[in-house]
Design a protein around this motif. Structure first.
Motif, PDB file in Angstrom:
ATOM      1  N   LYS A  69       0.847  -1.194   0.000  1.00 44.63           N
ATOM      2  CA  LYS A  69       0.000   0.000   0.000  1.00 44.63           C
ATOM      3  C   LYS A  69       0.878   1.238   0.000  1.00 44.63           C
ATOM      4  N   GLY A  70       0.373   2.288  -0.641  1.00 41.65           N
ATOM      5  CA  GLY A  70       1.130   3.527  -0.695  1.00 41.65           C
ATOM      6  C   GLY A  70       0.473   4.542  -1.607  1.00 41.65           C
ATOM      7  N   GLU A  71       1.281   5.450  -2.111  1.00 42.18           N
ATOM      8  CA  GLU A  71       0.819   6.499  -3.024  1.00 42.18           C
ATOM      9  C   GLU A  71       1.647   6.462  -4.296  1.00 42.18           C
ATOM     10  N   ARG A  72       0.976   6.716  -5.408  1.00 39.53           N
ATOM     11  CA  ARG A  72       1.623   6.753  -6.710  1.00 39.53           C
ATOM     12  C   ARG A  72       2.426   5.482  -7.010  1.00 39.53           C
ATOM     13  N   LEU A  73       1.847   4.323  -6.657  1.00 40.30           N
ATOM     14  CA  LEU A  73       2.524   3.053  -6.901  1.00 40.30           C
ATOM     15  C   LEU A  73       2.488   2.711  -8.379  1.00 40.30           C
ATOM     16  N   THR A  74       3.595   2.215  -8.875  1.00 39.49           N
ATOM     17  CA  THR A  74       3.690   1.806 -10.276  1.00 39.49           C
ATOM     18  C   THR A  74       4.514   0.529 -10.371  1.00 39.49           C
ATOM     19  N   LEU A  75       4.252  -0.235 -11.430  1.00 34.99           N
ATOM     20  CA  LEU A  75       5.085  -1.389 -11.734  1.00 34.99           C
ATOM     21  C   LEU A  75       6.250  -0.897 -12.587  1.00 34.99           C
ATOM     22  N   LEU A  76       7.433  -0.896 -12.027  1.00 41.30           N
ATOM     23  CA  LEU A  76       8.608  -0.431 -12.760  1.00 41.30           C
ATOM     24  C   LEU A  76       9.129  -1.500 -13.706  1.00 41.30           C
ATOM     25  N   ALA A  77       9.023  -2.766 -13.275  1.00 36.61           N
ATOM     26  CA  ALA A  77       9.467  -3.891 -14.099  1.00 36.61           C
ATOM     27  C   ALA A  77       8.748  -5.140 -13.643  1.00 36.61           C
ATOM     28  N   MET A  78       8.483  -6.036 -14.595  1.00 39.31           N
ATOM     29  CA  MET A  78       7.815  -7.293 -14.249  1.00 39.31           C
ATOM     30  C   MET A  78       8.234  -8.368 -15.233  1.00 39.31           C
ATOM     31  N   THR A  79       8.688  -9.497 -14.684  1.00 39.52           N
ATOM     32  CA  THR A  79       8.963 -10.677 -15.497  1.00 39.52           C
ATOM     33  C   THR A  79       8.134 -11.822 -14.913  1.00 39.52           C
ATOM     34  N   ALA A  80       8.318 -13.007 -15.443  1.00 40.53           N
ATOM     35  CA  ALA A  80       7.545 -14.158 -14.973  1.00 40.53           C
ATOM     36  C   ALA A  80       7.773 -14.446 -13.487  1.00 40.53           C
ATOM     37  N   GLY A  81       8.938 -14.106 -12.949  1.00 41.91           N
ATOM     38  CA  GLY A  81       9.217 -14.419 -11.559  1.00 41.91           C
ATOM     39  C   GLY A  81       9.648 -13.251 -10.705  1.00 41.91           C
ATOM     40  N   GLU A  82       9.852 -12.081 -11.313  1.00 48.03           N
ATOM     41  CA  GLU A  82      10.350 -10.926 -10.574  1.00 48.03           C
ATOM     42  C   GLU A  82       9.455  -9.712 -10.797  1.00 48.03           C
ATOM     43  N   LEU A  83       9.419  -8.862  -9.783  1.00 44.98           N
ATOM     44  CA  LEU A  83       8.546  -7.700  -9.806  1.00 44.98           C
ATOM     45  C   LEU A  83       9.235  -6.547  -9.090  1.00 44.98           C
ATOM     46  N   ARG A  84       9.186  -5.352  -9.679  1.00 44.10           N
ATOM     47  CA  ARG A  84       9.733  -4.158  -9.028  1.00 44.10           C
ATOM     48  C   ARG A  84       8.640  -3.101  -8.983  1.00 44.10           C
ATOM     49  N   ILE A  85       8.347  -2.651  -7.755  1.00 44.56           N
ATOM     50  CA  ILE A  85       7.295  -1.665  -7.525  1.00 44.56           C
ATOM     51  C   ILE A  85       7.934  -0.369  -7.065  1.00 44.56           C
ATOM     52  N   GLY A  86       7.506   0.735  -7.645  1.00 43.30           N
ATOM     53  CA  GLY A  86       8.007   2.047  -7.250  1.00 43.30           C
ATOM     54  C   GLY A  86       6.881   2.922  -6.741  1.00 43.30           C
ATOM     55  N   GLY A  87       7.231   4.024  -6.094  1.00 40.87           N
ATOM     56  CA  GLY A  87       6.264   4.959  -5.541  1.00 40.87           C
ATOM     57  C   GLY A  87       6.585   5.222  -4.080  1.00 40.87           C
ATOM     58  N   HIS A  88       5.642   5.768  -3.354  1.00 40.53           N
ATOM     59  CA  HIS A  88       5.831   6.001  -1.919  1.00 40.53           C
ATOM     60  C   HIS A  88       5.159   4.848  -1.173  1.00 40.53           C
ATOM     61  N   ILE A  89       5.956   3.876  -0.730  1.00 39.31           N
ATOM     62  CA  ILE A  89       5.434   2.667  -0.076  1.00 39.31           C
ATOM     63  C   ILE A  89       5.197   2.972   1.399  1.00 39.31           C
ATOM     64  N   GLN A  90       3.956   2.768   1.838  1.00 41.68           N
ATOM     65  CA  GLN A  90       3.594   3.035   3.232  1.00 41.68           C
ATOM     66  C   GLN A  90       3.512   1.759   4.061  1.00 41.68           C
ATOM     67  N   SER A  91       3.113   0.650   3.445  1.00 43.38           N
ATOM     68  CA  SER A  91       3.040  -0.605   4.196  1.00 43.38           C
ATOM     69  C   SER A  91       3.172  -1.804   3.256  1.00 43.38           C
ATOM     70  N   VAL A  92       3.678  -2.886   3.818  1.00 45.97           N
ATOM     71  CA  VAL A  92       3.783  -4.167   3.122  1.00 45.97           C
ATOM     72  C   VAL A  92       3.273  -5.215   4.092  1.00 45.97           C
ATOM     73  N   GLU A  93       2.301  -6.026   3.648  1.00 44.62           N
ATOM     74  CA  GLU A  93       1.731  -7.010   4.555  1.00 44.62           C
ATOM     75  C   GLU A  93       1.389  -8.293   3.819  1.00 44.62           C
ATOM     76  N   TRP A  94       1.375  -9.398   4.585  1.00 45.87           N
ATOM     77  CA  TRP A  94       0.954 -10.684   4.055  1.00 45.87           C
ATOM     78  C   TRP A  94      -0.526 -10.882   4.332  1.00 45.87           C
ATOM     79  N   VAL A  95      -1.268 -11.256   3.304  1.00 49.52           N
ATOM     80  CA  VAL A  95      -2.702 -11.516   3.431  1.00 49.52           C
ATOM     81  C   VAL A  95      -2.899 -12.995   3.154  1.00 49.52           C
ATOM     82  N   ARG A  96      -3.454 -13.707   4.095  1.00 46.05           N
ATOM     83  CA  ARG A  96      -3.618 -15.158   3.935  1.00 46.05           C
ATOM     84  C   ARG A  96      -5.049 -15.506   3.590  1.00 46.05           C
TER      85      ARG A  96
END
Length: 96
Positions: A69-96
């Protein structure tokens, strides 16, 4: 005898990781996260994007859903197994 105890406690993946001197998370395909401040998140071993807005990104992994969660989040890069997220990240959580 020692080998059987290891198999019961840690499983086959742990034994293989020890045998080849590899990190257990790599062998098991578990997600790996790396953050650069609050501006960028790098995720390895994802299995797809479930939700994507400029305020929230949900990525599916073998360990569950990773919600960023955050503000102005964008996918900077994405492959089949890797992901890069940019922006102002406010929280990261696991949802089960």
């Amino acid at each position: 005898m020692e080998r059987n105890r290891k198999d019961r406690e840690g499983g086959v993946l742990t034994t293989v990781a020890e045998l080849f001197d590899l990190p257990a998370d790599v062998v098991a395909g578990l997600p790996r996260l790396e953050m650069v401040g609050s501006r960028q998140l790098y995720l390895e071993h994802h299995t797809g994007i479930l939700a994507y807005t400029d305020q929230q990104i949900d990525a599916n992994t073998a360990g569950g859903v990773l919600r960023v969660k955050g503000e102005r989040l964008t996918l900077l890069a994405m492959t089949a197994g890797e992901l890069r997220i940019g922006g102002h990240i406010q929280s990261v959580e696991w949802v089960r």
